[in-house]
Motif scaffolding. Sequence first.
Motif, PDB file in Angstrom:
ATOM      1  N   ASN A 133       0.465  -1.490  -0.519  1.00 24.53           N
ATOM      2  CA  ASN A 133      -0.077  -0.462   0.089  1.00 24.53           C
ATOM      3  C   ASN A 133       0.581   1.088   0.085  1.00 24.53           C
ATOM      4  O   ASN A 133       0.076   2.178  -0.677  1.00 24.53           O
ATOM      5  CB  ASN A 133      -0.834  -0.008   1.504  1.00 24.53           C
ATOM      6  CG  ASN A 133      -1.996  -0.942   1.196  1.00 24.53           C
ATOM      7  OD1 ASN A 133      -2.488  -1.526   0.037  1.00 24.53           O
ATOM      8  ND2 ASN A 133      -2.119  -1.544   1.988  1.00 24.53           N
ATOM      9  N   ARG A 134       2.133   1.187   0.146  1.00 25.29           N
ATOM     10  CA  ARG A 134       2.951   2.351   0.377  1.00 25.29           C
ATOM     11  C   ARG A 134       3.801   2.473  -1.002  1.00 25.29           C
ATOM     12  O   ARG A 134       3.909   1.139  -1.193  1.00 25.29           O
ATOM     13  CB  ARG A 134       3.813   2.361   1.991  1.00 25.29           C
ATOM     14  CG  ARG A 134       3.466   2.019   2.810  1.00 25.29           C
ATOM     15  CD  ARG A 134       4.248   2.083   4.455  1.00 25.29           C
ATOM     16  NE  ARG A 134       3.975   2.039   5.560  1.00 25.29           N
ATOM     17  CZ  ARG A 134       3.496   1.232   6.443  1.00 25.29           C
ATOM     18  NH1 ARG A 134       3.746  -0.157   5.763  1.00 25.29           N
ATOM     19  NH2 ARG A 134       2.306   1.441   7.227  1.00 25.29           N
ATOM     20  N   PRO A 263       5.785   9.724  -3.300  1.00 27.49           N
ATOM     21  CA  PRO A 263       5.496   8.656  -4.042  1.00 27.49           C
ATOM     22  C   PRO A 263       5.990   9.032  -5.647  1.00 27.49           C
ATOM     23  O   PRO A 263       6.457   9.983  -6.302  1.00 27.49           O
ATOM     24  CB  PRO A 263       4.261   8.851  -4.120  1.00 27.49           C
ATOM     25  CG  PRO A 263       4.091   9.446  -3.053  1.00 27.49           C
ATOM     26  CD  PRO A 263       5.553  10.235  -2.929  1.00 27.49           C
ATOM     27  N   PRO A 264       5.882   7.961  -6.776  1.00 29.70           N
ATOM     28  CA  PRO A 264       6.370   8.191  -7.895  1.00 29.70           C
ATOM     29  C   PRO A 264       5.484   9.024  -8.765  1.00 29.70           C
ATOM     30  O   PRO A 264       4.630   9.418  -8.908  1.00 29.70           O
ATOM     31  CB  PRO A 264       6.033   6.755  -8.785  1.00 29.70           C
ATOM     32  CG  PRO A 264       4.970   6.387  -7.841  1.00 29.70           C
ATOM     33  CD  PRO A 264       5.013   6.437  -6.378  1.00 29.70           C
ATOM     34  N   LYS A 289       2.420  -3.561 -13.594  1.00 32.06           N
ATOM     35  CA  LYS A 289       2.324  -3.279 -12.144  1.00 32.06           C
ATOM     36  C   LYS A 289       3.054  -3.280 -11.000  1.00 32.06           C
ATOM     37  O   LYS A 289       3.035  -4.884 -10.913  1.00 32.06           O
ATOM     38  CB  LYS A 289       0.300  -4.238 -11.973  1.00 32.06           C
ATOM     39  CG  LYS A 289       0.043  -3.253 -11.251  1.00 32.06           C
ATOM     40  CD  LYS A 289      -1.047  -3.824 -10.374  1.00 32.06           C
ATOM     41  CE  LYS A 289      -2.056  -3.142  -9.062  1.00 32.06           C
ATOM     42  NZ  LYS A 289      -3.668  -4.421  -8.746  1.00 32.06           N
ATOM     43  N   PHE A 290       3.307  -2.737 -10.555  1.00 32.17           N
ATOM     44  CA  PHE A 290       4.073  -3.031  -9.239  1.00 32.17           C
ATOM     45  C   PHE A 290       3.834  -2.217  -8.051  1.00 32.17           C
ATOM     46  O   PHE A 290       3.469  -0.895  -8.004  1.00 32.17           O
ATOM     47  CB  PHE A 290       5.503  -2.099  -9.707  1.00 32.17           C
ATOM     48  CG  PHE A 290       6.648  -2.458  -8.210  1.00 32.17           C
ATOM     49  CD1 PHE A 290       7.106  -3.565  -8.646  1.00 32.17           C
ATOM     50  CD2 PHE A 290       7.496  -1.492  -8.370  1.00 32.17           C
ATOM     51  CE1 PHE A 290       8.083  -4.211  -7.903  1.00 32.17           C
ATOM     52  CE2 PHE A 290       7.942  -2.210  -6.903  1.00 32.17           C
ATOM     53  CZ  PHE A 290       8.568  -3.107  -7.472  1.00 32.17           C
ATOM     54  N   GLY A 291       3.628  -2.700  -6.887  1.00 34.69           N
ATOM     55  CA  GLY A 291       2.697  -2.176  -5.754  1.00 34.69           C
ATOM     56  C   GLY A 291       1.614  -2.004  -6.527  1.00 34.69           C
ATOM     57  O   GLY A 291       0.665  -3.031  -7.004  1.00 34.69           O
ATOM     58  N   GLU A 292       1.434  -1.151  -6.403  1.00 28.08           N
ATOM     59  CA  GLU A 292      -0.632  -0.398  -6.907  1.00 28.08           C
ATOM     60  C   GLU A 292       0.175   0.134  -8.072  1.00 28.08           C
ATOM     61  O   GLU A 292      -1.390   1.240  -8.336  1.00 28.08           O
ATOM     62  CB  GLU A 292      -1.348   0.289  -6.157  1.00 28.08           C
ATOM     63  CG  GLU A 292      -1.724  -1.271  -4.768  1.00 28.08           C
ATOM     64  CD  GLU A 292      -2.162  -2.027  -5.372  1.00 28.08           C
ATOM     65  OE1 GLU A 292      -3.678  -1.423  -6.492  1.00 28.08           O
ATOM     66  OE2 GLU A 292      -2.635  -3.254  -5.007  1.00 28.08           O
ATOM     67  N   VAL A 311      -3.537   6.777 -13.140  1.00 25.54           N
ATOM     68  CA  VAL A 311      -4.681   6.255 -13.438  1.00 25.54           C
ATOM     69  C   VAL A 311      -5.966   7.311 -12.473  1.00 25.54           C
ATOM     70  O   VAL A 311      -5.372   7.359 -11.810  1.00 25.54           O
ATOM     71  CB  VAL A 311      -4.617   4.793 -12.929  1.00 25.54           C
ATOM     72  CG1 VAL A 311      -5.811   4.206 -13.562  1.00 25.54           C
ATOM     73  CG2 VAL A 311      -4.056   3.773 -13.703  1.00 25.54           C
ATOM     74  N   GLU A 312      -6.338   7.692 -13.618  1.00 30.50           N
ATOM     75  CA  GLU A 312      -8.459   8.433 -13.109  1.00 30.50           C
ATOM     76  C   GLU A 312      -9.419   7.711 -13.147  1.00 30.50           C
ATOM     77  O   GLU A 312      -9.698   7.228 -14.450  1.00 30.50           O
ATOM     78  CB  GLU A 312      -8.455   9.603 -13.643  1.00 30.50           C
ATOM     79  CG  GLU A 312      -6.669  10.427 -12.582  1.00 30.50           C
ATOM     80  CD  GLU A 312      -7.083  12.013 -13.571  1.00 30.50           C
ATOM     81  OE1 GLU A 312      -7.964  12.261 -14.349  1.00 30.50           O
ATOM     82  OE2 GLU A 312      -6.181  12.913 -12.583  1.00 30.50           O
ATOM     83  N   GLU A 313      -9.936   7.495 -12.205  1.00 35.74           N
ATOM     84  CA  GLU A 313     -11.581   6.780 -12.534  1.00 35.74           C
ATOM     85  C   GLU A 313     -12.326   7.708 -13.706  1.00 35.74           C
ATOM     86  O   GLU A 313     -12.000   8.904 -13.330  1.00 35.74           O
ATOM     87  CB  GLU A 313     -12.810   6.760 -11.799  1.00 35.74           C
ATOM     88  CG  GLU A 313     -13.849   6.175 -11.265  1.00 35.74           C
ATOM     89  CD  GLU A 313     -14.504   5.625 -10.131  1.00 35.74           C
ATOM     90  OE1 GLU A 313     -15.501   5.740 -10.143  1.00 35.74           O
ATOM     91  OE2 GLU A 313     -13.881   6.511  -9.392  1.00 35.74           O
TER      92      GLU A 313
END
Length: 315
Positions: A133-134, A263-264, A289-292, A311-313
């Motif tokens: 999650n981090r 964060p990236p 996909k690396f982590g989330e 990524v956005e909804e």
Amino acid sequence: MKNIYKTLKKISLLCMIASVLLISIDSFAQRRGGGGAHRGGNIGGATHTRPTQTTRPNSNRGGVQRPANSANKETRPANSNNKISRPANANNKTARPANTNRNNNNRTGNRNTNISGNTRNVDRSRDITINNNRNTVVRRNTVVYARPPYVYGGYRYYGYHPYYYHPYRPFYWGPVWHPWGFFVTTLAVTAIVVSVENTQYHYDQGNWYAPNNGGYQVVSAPVGGTVNNIPSGAQTVNTGTVNNYYYGGTFYEKDGSNYKVVPPTAGTLVDNLPEGGEEVTIGNIKYIKFGETYYQPVQVDGKNKYEVVLVEEDK
């Protein structure tokens, strides 16, 4: 003359007595089997009668019956064949060792499981569920996207560069680096304690550890964690606003004389991704996909790279 006559008379008397005796002996011999010639025949007869006595083994006496009885005794081995059922029962008893083996196998299996569970310095990133999650929240970039996002499944996937597929090949940063999930019993003396949001971590040569099961397990770097140095092999990447330092899947940002985990940033390009990622297909595009965090395979100046995807909804 009288004397001669008396002598002859005695001789004749003796001859008569001898004749009588011979006749008596002859008759007696005939009753018993005859005279001398007959005695020779009796010898031959005796020799013949002895073979006739050899018929005794062929007679119905015990000598022949004894082998018959011994044949009857042979039924005892037949009964012993019935006793063979005891080995059959013994075979049933062998089932107990079989059960014992099963128990031993189970015990051995448990031992192996415990041993493998307690094995140190073994990469177990593939068989351990890791909380990623981090370090998964992607920061927005101030640079406007000139390309429309890829829309699929109710989400928009933004990228500055066109999609260019190339297979995901995990990168190895050397013997001092370890992927997420790597487990050790003890840490090097160079490891330092870093506290992030009341949680203590251990940092050493680009690896972040958390206490686990009596040892230490490599985890994703906690955002906000600050260290005074990073490995010399860290890659300098441009986020569009400031430079970040990338090593082993973690992004660092200079913070005075220290380096802080961040964060990236969307749109950031990196040359390699570490072990622990997975290739996922979304529509017609394959992301890593690396982590989330999603990375899009791209190619820049003829070199394969990965771009951090926003990524956005899709509302």
